[in-house]
Design a protein around this motif. Sequence first.
Motif, mmCIF file in Angstrom:
data_model
loop_
_atom_site.group_PDB
_atom_site.id
_atom_site.type_symbol
_atom_site.label_atom_id
_atom_site.label_comp_id
_atom_site.label_asym_id
_atom_site.label_seq_id
_atom_site.Cartn_x
_atom_site.Cartn_y
_atom_site.Cartn_z
ATOM 1 N N GLN A 126 0.767 -0.693 -0.380
ATOM 2 C CA GLN A 126 0.495 0.277 -0.303
ATOM 3 C C GLN A 126 0.752 1.431 -0.115
ATOM 4 O OE1 GLN A 126 -1.938 -1.226 3.724
ATOM 5 N NE2 GLN A 126 -3.665 -1.787 2.262
ATOM 6 N N GLU A 177 -7.541 4.359 4.181
ATOM 7 C CA GLU A 177 -8.786 4.857 4.610
ATOM 8 C C GLU A 177 -9.206 3.779 5.931
ATOM 9 O OE1 GLU A 177 -9.089 2.421 0.525
ATOM 10 O OE2 GLU A 177 -7.771 4.737 -0.608
ATOM 11 N N ALA A 178 -8.267 2.748 5.775
ATOM 12 C CA ALA A 178 -8.310 1.852 7.297
ATOM 13 C C ALA A 178 -8.278 1.898 8.709
ATOM 14 C CB ALA A 178 -8.053 0.352 7.074
ATOM 15 N N ASP A 234 -2.906 4.713 1.225
ATOM 16 C CA ASP A 234 -3.846 3.671 1.194
ATOM 17 C C ASP A 234 -4.377 2.984 3.149
ATOM 18 O OD1 ASP A 234 -4.293 3.347 -1.743
ATOM 19 O OD2 ASP A 234 -2.189 2.051 -1.596
ATOM 20 N N GLU A 290 -1.322 10.515 4.860
ATOM 21 C CA GLU A 290 -1.955 9.448 3.708
ATOM 22 C C GLU A 290 -1.747 9.129 3.409
ATOM 23 O OE1 GLU A 290 -1.537 13.480 0.359
ATOM 24 O OE2 GLU A 290 -1.325 15.101 2.346
#
Length: 150
Positions: free
Chosen positions: A62, A89-90, A86, A84
Amino acid sequence: MPLSGTIVKQVNIKSDGDMFLETFRYRPYHVSQMSPGMLKGVDLHEGEWGTVGSVIVWNMLQVAKEVIEAVNEENKSVRFKVTEGDIMEAYKTFAVTIRVDTHEEENVVTWTLDYEKVNEYIPNPDRLMELALNVTIDVETYHLLHLQPH
């Protein structure tokens, strides 16, 4: 299932512990050369390599844009805060601390992942810890083969 957590794992290495930490602090762009199967590249976006406040982008499984949040010379540790990418996102918050304890010829690398998940359905970051441990082995192997006296 709690939303916040910490995962801590240790790896014993035979390569120079100070050199290991310096690689992640001052020359993380070399890590992608040492562990090409795990990392595609590392770029500096702001600041200077190894200084608090510098912004680094890691392109791995990621993408993670991180800021060097803290450096502790005495403790031989560096803390990166993901801002910032990937991973965010979680996770609401995600930080990685690398610490090296040096004991003559035996050194211990400690990885600490501190995180807060977006929701209870997000898994713990075990895959990211596994990635960190695999990169540790790759960096140690590189150091033993190329940088240490034989």
